[in-house]
Motif scaffolding. Structure first.
Motif, PDB file in Angstrom:
ATOM      1  N   ALA A 195       0.844  -1.191   0.000  1.00 46.75           N
ATOM      2  CA  ALA A 195       0.000   0.000   0.000  1.00 46.75           C
ATOM      3  C   ALA A 195       0.878   1.240   0.000  1.00 46.75           C
ATOM      4  N   ALA A 196       0.242   2.376  -0.308  1.00 48.09           N
ATOM      5  CA  ALA A 196       0.927   3.668  -0.269  1.00 48.09           C
ATOM      6  C   ALA A 196       0.089   4.637   0.546  1.00 48.09           C
ATOM      7  N   ILE A 197       0.756   5.490   1.305  1.00 48.91           N
ATOM      8  CA  ILE A 197       0.094   6.544   2.072  1.00 48.91           C
ATOM      9  C   ILE A 197       0.613   7.881   1.589  1.00 48.91           C
ATOM     10  N   LEU A 198      -0.308   8.791   1.281  1.00 48.29           N
ATOM     11  CA  LEU A 198       0.048  10.154   0.907  1.00 48.29           C
ATOM     12  C   LEU A 198      -0.106  11.034   2.138  1.00 48.29           C
ATOM     13  N   GLY A 199       1.026  11.572   2.639  1.00 53.09           N
ATOM     14  CA  GLY A 199       0.986  12.397   3.834  1.00 53.09           C
ATOM     15  C   GLY A 199       1.528  11.673   5.047  1.00 53.09           C
ATOM     16  N   ALA A 200       1.831  12.456   6.096  1.00 48.80           N
ATOM     17  CA  ALA A 200       2.461  11.869   7.279  1.00 48.80           C
ATOM     18  C   ALA A 200       1.993  12.524   8.569  1.00 48.80           C
ATOM     19  N   GLY A 201       0.758  13.018   8.588  1.00 49.91           N
ATOM     20  CA  GLY A 201       0.224  13.629   9.794  1.00 49.91           C
ATOM     21  C   GLY A 201      -0.426  12.615  10.712  1.00 49.91           C
ATOM     22  N   ALA A 202      -1.305  13.102  11.595  1.00 51.10           N
ATOM     23  CA  ALA A 202      -1.942  12.225  12.576  1.00 51.10           C
ATOM     24  C   ALA A 202      -2.794  11.153  11.911  1.00 51.10           C
ATOM     25  N   THR A 203      -3.502  11.522  10.848  1.00 45.37           N
ATOM     26  CA  THR A 203      -4.349  10.541  10.168  1.00 45.37           C
ATOM     27  C   THR A 203      -3.501   9.462   9.508  1.00 45.37           C
ATOM     28  N   ALA A 204      -2.309   9.828   9.068  1.00 46.07           N
ATOM     29  CA  ALA A 204      -1.424   8.850   8.432  1.00 46.07           C
ATOM     30  C   ALA A 204      -0.989   7.768   9.417  1.00 46.07           C
ATOM     31  N   VAL A 225       4.562   2.213   1.501  1.00 46.90           N
ATOM     32  CA  VAL A 225       5.409   3.338   1.099  1.00 46.90           C
ATOM     33  C   VAL A 225       4.677   4.630   1.451  1.00 46.90           C
ATOM     34  N   VAL A 226       5.348   5.495   2.202  1.00 46.42           N
ATOM     35  CA  VAL A 226       4.745   6.749   2.658  1.00 46.42           C
ATOM     36  C   VAL A 226       5.446   7.913   1.967  1.00 46.42           C
ATOM     37  N   TYR A 227       4.644   8.779   1.356  1.00 43.28           N
ATOM     38  CA  TYR A 227       5.183   9.928   0.625  1.00 43.28           C
ATOM     39  C   TYR A 227       5.040  11.176   1.482  1.00 43.28           C
ATOM     40  N   VAL A 228       6.177  11.822   1.771  1.00 41.03           N
ATOM     41  CA  VAL A 228       6.228  12.898   2.768  1.00 41.03           C
ATOM     42  C   VAL A 228       6.981  14.098   2.219  1.00 41.03           C
ATOM     43  N   ARG A 229       6.799  15.229   2.905  1.00 39.39           N
ATOM     44  CA  ARG A 229       7.429  16.481   2.475  1.00 39.39           C
ATOM     45  C   ARG A 229       8.711  16.811   3.239  1.00 39.39           C
ATOM     46  N   SER A 230       8.983  16.155   4.360  1.00 41.49           N
ATOM     47  CA  SER A 230      10.156  16.523   5.148  1.00 41.49           C
ATOM     48  C   SER A 230      10.840  15.288   5.712  1.00 41.49           C
ATOM     49  N   ASP A 231      12.126  15.439   5.981  1.00 42.68           N
ATOM     50  CA  ASP A 231      12.897  14.343   6.571  1.00 42.68           C
ATOM     51  C   ASP A 231      12.378  14.021   7.968  1.00 42.68           C
ATOM     52  N   THR A 232      11.928  15.044   8.696  1.00 48.18           N
ATOM     53  CA  THR A 232      11.405  14.820  10.044  1.00 48.18           C
ATOM     54  C   THR A 232      10.180  13.928  10.005  1.00 48.18           C
ATOM     55  N   ARG A 233       9.253  14.245   9.084  1.00 47.84           N
ATOM     56  CA  ARG A 233       8.050  13.428   8.946  1.00 47.84           C
ATOM     57  C   ARG A 233       8.402  12.014   8.498  1.00 47.84           C
ATOM     58  N   ALA A 234       9.379  11.899   7.632  1.00 48.45           N
ATOM     59  CA  ALA A 234       9.798  10.582   7.163  1.00 48.45           C
ATOM     60  C   ALA A 234      10.295   9.731   8.329  1.00 48.45           C
ATOM     61  N   ALA A 235      11.115  10.342   9.182  1.00 49.11           N
ATOM     62  CA  ALA A 235      11.644   9.617  10.337  1.00 49.11           C
ATOM     63  C   ALA A 235      10.512   9.199  11.277  1.00 49.11           C
ATOM     64  N   GLU A 236       9.531  10.091  11.468  1.00 50.03           N
ATOM     65  CA  GLU A 236       8.402   9.774  12.345  1.00 50.03           C
ATOM     66  C   GLU A 236       7.609   8.583  11.805  1.00 50.03           C
ATOM     67  N   MET A 237       7.365   8.566  10.505  1.00 50.22           N
ATOM     68  CA  MET A 237       6.593   7.456   9.934  1.00 50.22           C
ATOM     69  C   MET A 237       7.357   6.136  10.007  1.00 50.22           C
ATOM     70  N   ARG A 238       8.661   6.186   9.852  1.00 50.16           N
ATOM     71  CA  ARG A 238       9.447   4.946  10.005  1.00 50.16           C
ATOM     72  C   ARG A 238       9.388   4.460  11.450  1.00 50.16           C
ATOM     73  N   GLN A 239       9.385   5.391  12.394  1.00 52.77           N
ATOM     74  CA  GLN A 239       9.264   5.017  13.806  1.00 52.77           C
ATOM     75  C   GLN A 239       7.904   4.389  14.093  1.00 52.77           C
ATOM     76  N   TRP A 240       6.862   4.995  13.496  1.00 54.73           N
ATOM     77  CA  TRP A 240       5.527   4.402  13.671  1.00 54.73           C
ATOM     78  C   TRP A 240       5.494   3.001  13.077  1.00 54.73           C
TER      79      TRP A 240
END
Length: 276
Positions: A125-134, A150-165
């Motif tokens: 699956a793919a997720i567009l965005g990395a906020g709370a709903t993601a 695969v999560v598509y994000v706008r910032s390295d910080t958000r990318a790191a957060e999604m990998r942690q999740w």
């Protein structure tokens, strides 16, 4: 008819747009709960503790929307495993003894909405965005996705957060830059979690035979992406589908009555949106 007046409400800021009162009130009508009321209150994080502290025994439950899904947690006696997994509570149920139990119905609501459209399991699956709903989408995918997300994000910080999740939820997560989001559109399931207008540029990039799009928005609807997706024959799950399914679970928890009237709640939501 219920034995005594019971109250429930949705809290958040902003809150005037919320369809929750429409959905819950429709459920009460269908279930014959004439003494139940469901309201909306404009409450921010600073005002939340005082509001919750003043609630009396007539209160059955609360729905929480942004920005309160995390702020409510220190005010609770118990938190479900589902809510704890994403550190977000959207439902509070008050027990007979006054205990406040927090849950997250967004996650099973997503799973139920997908199931209603025939999606029981996906290989990726793919997720567009990395906020709370993601993060809730990732938790839902933990239940139905057997492979990579695969999560598509706008910032390295958000990318790191999604990998942690992903590590926390035991989901294989790979992050990619938002500039490459067109690659998401070929996934078996695409979940768009971004604010209105964000995915509009992707509408012209939808492949000829798209699979399934779950767009969590419901107003305005359809989004450009959802409209093009549907025009090309792809399956589309809407934000209203999610809203109704998570509300069904809230009604069942707060009233103790199951099953909640999914059809009546959906029709009420559709009528309310059409009137806007």
């Amino acid at each position: 008819m219920s034995a005594q007046k019971r109250r429930a409400a949705v809290l958040g800021s902003p809150i005037s747009h919320s369809l929750s009162p429409v959905l819950h009130s429709a459920a009460y009508d269908e279930l014959g709960l004439g003494d139940w009321t469901y309201e909306r209150f404009e409450i921010d994080e600073a005002a939340l503790p005082e509001f919750v502290g003043k609630l009396g025994p007539e209160w059955a439950g609360l729905s929480l929307t942004m920005p309160l899904k995390r702020a409510i947690m220190p005010l609770l006696d118990d938190i479900s495993e589902t809510a704890a997994s994403v550190e977000a509570v959207n439902t509070v149920v008050f027990g007979p003894d006054g205990r406040r139990t927090g849950d997250n119905t967004d996650i099973p609501g997503m799973v139920a909405a997908l199931r209603e459209h025939g999606i029981e399991q996906v290989e990726s699956a793919a997720i567009l965005g990395a906020g709370a709903t993601a993060s809730s989408a990732l938790a839902a995918l933990a239940r139905i996705c057997t492979g990579e997300v695969v999560v598509y994000v706008r910032s390295d910080t958000r990318a790191a957060e999604m990998r942690q999740w992903g590590e926390r939820l035991d989901v294989e997560v790979r992050t990619e830059a938002w500039e490459d989001a067109r690659e998401a559109l070929t996934a078996p399931l695409v979940i768009a979690t971004t604010p209105a207008g964000t995915t509009d540029p992707l509408a012209g990039l939808v492949p000829e035979r798209p699979a399934t799009l779950f767009d969590v928005l419901y107003d305005p609807w359809p989004t450009d992406l959802a409209a093009r997706w549907s025009a090309y024959g792809g399956a589309v799950v809407s934000g209203l589908d999610l809203l109704v399914h998570q509300a069904v679970l809230q009604v069942e928890q707060m009233t103790g009555r199951a099953p909640a009237p999914l059809g009546a709640m959906r029709k009420a939501g559709e009528r309310a949106l059409a009137a806007r």
